[in-house]
Design an enzyme around this catalytic site. Structure first.
Site, mmCIF file in Angstrom:
data_model
loop_
_atom_site.group_PDB
_atom_site.id
_atom_site.type_symbol
_atom_site.label_atom_id
_atom_site.label_comp_id
_atom_site.label_asym_id
_atom_site.label_seq_id
_atom_site.Cartn_x
_atom_site.Cartn_y
_atom_site.Cartn_z
ATOM 1 N N LYS A 126 28.377 -1.476 68.782
ATOM 2 C CA LYS A 126 28.720 -0.058 68.926
ATOM 3 C C LYS A 126 27.875 0.790 67.970
ATOM 4 O O LYS A 126 27.239 1.761 68.364
ATOM 5 C CB LYS A 126 30.207 0.166 68.627
ATOM 6 C CG LYS A 126 31.188 -0.777 69.348
ATOM 7 C CD LYS A 126 31.213 -0.566 70.825
ATOM 8 C CE LYS A 126 32.380 -1.290 71.487
ATOM 9 N NZ LYS A 126 32.361 -2.759 71.381
ATOM 10 N N LYS A 161 37.345 3.820 70.800
ATOM 11 C CA LYS A 161 37.297 2.362 70.924
ATOM 12 C C LYS A 161 37.097 1.705 69.566
ATOM 13 O O LYS A 161 36.548 2.312 68.629
ATOM 14 C CB LYS A 161 36.185 1.943 71.886
ATOM 15 C CG LYS A 161 34.798 2.485 71.577
ATOM 16 C CD LYS A 161 33.864 2.204 72.760
ATOM 17 C CE LYS A 161 32.509 2.834 72.571
ATOM 18 N NZ LYS A 161 31.628 2.651 73.732
ATOM 19 N N ARG A 211 24.488 -1.657 83.061
ATOM 20 C CA ARG A 211 23.987 -2.659 82.119
ATOM 21 C C ARG A 211 22.500 -2.898 82.415
ATOM 22 O O ARG A 211 22.131 -3.310 83.512
ATOM 23 C CB ARG A 211 24.789 -3.957 82.267
ATOM 24 C CG ARG A 211 24.187 -5.195 81.589
ATOM 25 C CD ARG A 211 24.054 -5.085 80.084
ATOM 26 N NE ARG A 211 25.282 -4.752 79.409
ATOM 27 C CZ ARG A 211 26.220 -5.648 79.082
ATOM 28 N NH1 ARG A 211 26.070 -6.925 79.393
ATOM 29 N NH2 ARG A 211 27.309 -5.260 78.448
ATOM 30 N N ARG A 226 28.486 -1.023 86.707
ATOM 31 C CA ARG A 226 29.853 -1.559 86.790
ATOM 32 C C ARG A 226 30.796 -0.388 87.039
ATOM 33 O O ARG A 226 31.048 0.414 86.150
ATOM 34 C CB ARG A 226 30.166 -2.334 85.505
ATOM 35 C CG ARG A 226 29.262 -3.555 85.358
ATOM 36 C CD ARG A 226 29.114 -4.034 83.949
ATOM 37 N NE ARG A 226 28.506 -3.036 83.087
ATOM 38 C CZ ARG A 226 28.459 -3.130 81.769
ATOM 39 N NH1 ARG A 226 28.990 -4.162 81.162
ATOM 40 N NH2 ARG A 226 27.898 -2.176 81.050
ATOM 41 N N ARG A 234 37.244 2.553 82.639
ATOM 42 C CA ARG A 234 36.405 1.472 82.131
ATOM 43 C C ARG A 234 35.732 0.761 83.300
ATOM 44 O O ARG A 234 36.395 0.358 84.251
ATOM 45 C CB ARG A 234 37.240 0.460 81.341
ATOM 46 C CG ARG A 234 37.940 1.038 80.128
ATOM 47 C CD ARG A 234 38.930 0.048 79.546
ATOM 48 N NE ARG A 234 39.949 -0.337 80.528
ATOM 49 C CZ ARG A 234 40.786 -1.361 80.379
ATOM 50 N NH1 ARG A 234 40.713 -2.099 79.288
ATOM 51 N NH2 ARG A 234 41.682 -1.635 81.307
ATOM 52 N N ASP A 274 24.022 -0.570 77.463
ATOM 53 C CA ASP A 274 25.025 0.059 78.318
ATOM 54 C C ASP A 274 24.737 1.553 78.389
ATOM 55 O O ASP A 274 24.656 2.221 77.349
ATOM 56 C CB ASP A 274 26.438 -0.188 77.782
ATOM 57 C CG ASP A 274 26.887 -1.628 77.999
ATOM 58 O OD1 ASP A 274 26.170 -2.375 78.684
ATOM 59 O OD2 ASP A 274 27.948 -2.001 77.475
ATOM 60 N N GLU A 282 26.275 1.592 74.234
ATOM 61 C CA GLU A 282 26.377 0.362 73.447
ATOM 62 C C GLU A 282 25.084 -0.428 73.590
ATOM 63 O O GLU A 282 24.349 -0.258 74.568
ATOM 64 C CB GLU A 282 27.562 -0.513 73.911
ATOM 65 C CG GLU A 282 28.924 0.084 73.644
ATOM 66 C CD GLU A 282 30.068 -0.877 73.971
ATOM 67 O OE1 GLU A 282 29.829 -2.104 74.057
ATOM 68 O OE2 GLU A 282 31.196 -0.393 74.149
ATOM 69 N N ASN A 284 24.401 -4.410 73.503
ATOM 70 C CA ASN A 284 25.031 -5.723 73.413
ATOM 71 C C ASN A 284 23.996 -6.780 73.054
ATOM 72 O O ASN A 284 23.010 -6.963 73.768
ATOM 73 C CB ASN A 284 25.681 -6.080 74.752
ATOM 74 C CG ASN A 284 26.870 -5.191 75.051
ATOM 75 O OD1 ASN A 284 27.994 -5.514 74.695
ATOM 76 N ND2 ASN A 284 26.617 -4.051 75.685
#
Length: 316
Positions: A126, A161, A211, A226, A234, A274, A282, A284
């Site tokens: 994050k 979050k 993604r 997504r 979400r 993301d 984000e 990842n």
């Protein structure tokens, strides 16, 4: 010379091979004739200044009834392997951090670790976005309730979050005047004892949380959007989102261009950005997924691109 690949992952017997990116990597490594050694996190140990593991020889197959079997079991120094994939899913807890130290000792002896252990520690998925403010929506990281309330007042509609979550867990949406805001803040920050991230809500989430997979700082040319199920904010597949492949937009490519050089410099060979709408949310790096979905929708072999990159690093 045959390459020996070690993999540190969650129990292989519990994975869903139709969706598991680590499994796709193992299939590709096996197809190349690499020797695969399987490890779970608690198999690793340090004795004096050298890292070892209880490692099992692994063979995999595209068979939903029996997708793996072990061939051998031995205790080996990690530095006898050529490359190790660190694919243990979060939680990113103290045991995870200790594991990166054990992997770093092997790295000192010449093993290629994907991704680099120090970067796994340094680049919180994050917080790392803060190094690319030009790509991000307004963001606040704090444990202070009054600061969060002021930020919500300014931004009107936000996502809150934890800094250590995955798969969409504990993600909340709050608007100005929401009667649940106080309890959301208290829960996330444990009454001011833990940091939380607050970001301005991006309404384009309805079109998907994209993604973008990055291999040694270069993007795969398609993203997996997504898309949240009805009534949900979400998009995570683990939270019921649906994956739809899309070509990268110009903005997606621009974001990848901003982030890519830092990933390369930090030894992060495989990452997932993301992106919601035009904004990076984000980065990842622990165990990014979506290989299998993109491979299947576009006839790609993303694992082959990654293994080509690994072979190039090993030969240089």
């Amino acid at each position: 010379m045959t390459i020996t690949l070690g993999v540190v992952m969650d129990p292989i017997g519990s994975i869903n091979i139709k969706k598991d990116s680590t499994f796709a990597m193992l299939l590709e490594a096996q197809q190349r004739g690499w020797n695969i050694l399987y490890m779970e996190q608690n198999d690793l140990f340090l004795e004096n200044d050298r890292s070892y593991a209880r490692a099992q020889g692994l063979q995999v197959e595209e068979n939903p009834q029996q997708w793996f079997h072990f061939t051998t079991e031995e205790t080996v120094p990690l530095d006898e392997m050529d490359v190790i994939l660190m694919r243990k899913d979060p939680p990113f807890d103290m045991d995870y951090i200790y594991t990166t130290y054990l992997l770093e000792k092997a790295e000192e002896r010449g093993v290629l670790i994907v991704n680099r252990p120090s970067s796994l520690r340094d680049c919180n998925e994050k917080l790392y976005t803060a190094w690319f403010p030009q790509c991000c929506t307004p963001t606040l990281v704090t444990s202070n309730k009054s600061r969060i309330l002021t930020f919500i007042e300014q931004q009107k509609d936000v996502i809150l979050k934890p800094l250590d979550g995955m798969g969409g867990s504990s993600i909340f949406r709050s608007r100005q005047g929401d009667p649940n805001t106080n309890v959301i803040i208290e829960t996330l920050t444990d009454h001011g004892r833990r940091y939380a991230m607050v970001q301005r809500f991006v309404p384009e989430i309805s079109k998907g949380d994209k993604r973008i997979l990055m291999i040694d700082g270069e993007p795969v040319p398609y993203s997996l959007a997504r898309i949240p199920k009805p009534g949900e904010t979400r998009g995570n597949l683990a939270a019921g989102g649906t994956g739809q492949g899309l070509p990268l937009s110009e903005q997606d490519r621009w974001i990848a261009l901003q982030v890519g050089p830092s990933l390369r410099q930090r030894g992060i060979l495989f990452a997932g950005l993301d992106v919601i709408g035009d904004y990076l949310t984000e980065i990842n790096i622990t165990s990014p997924t979506c290989i299998r979905e993109l491979d299947s929708q576009f006839g790609l072999n993303i694992s082959a691109q990654l293994m080509d990159c690994i072979e190039e690093k090993l030969s240089s």
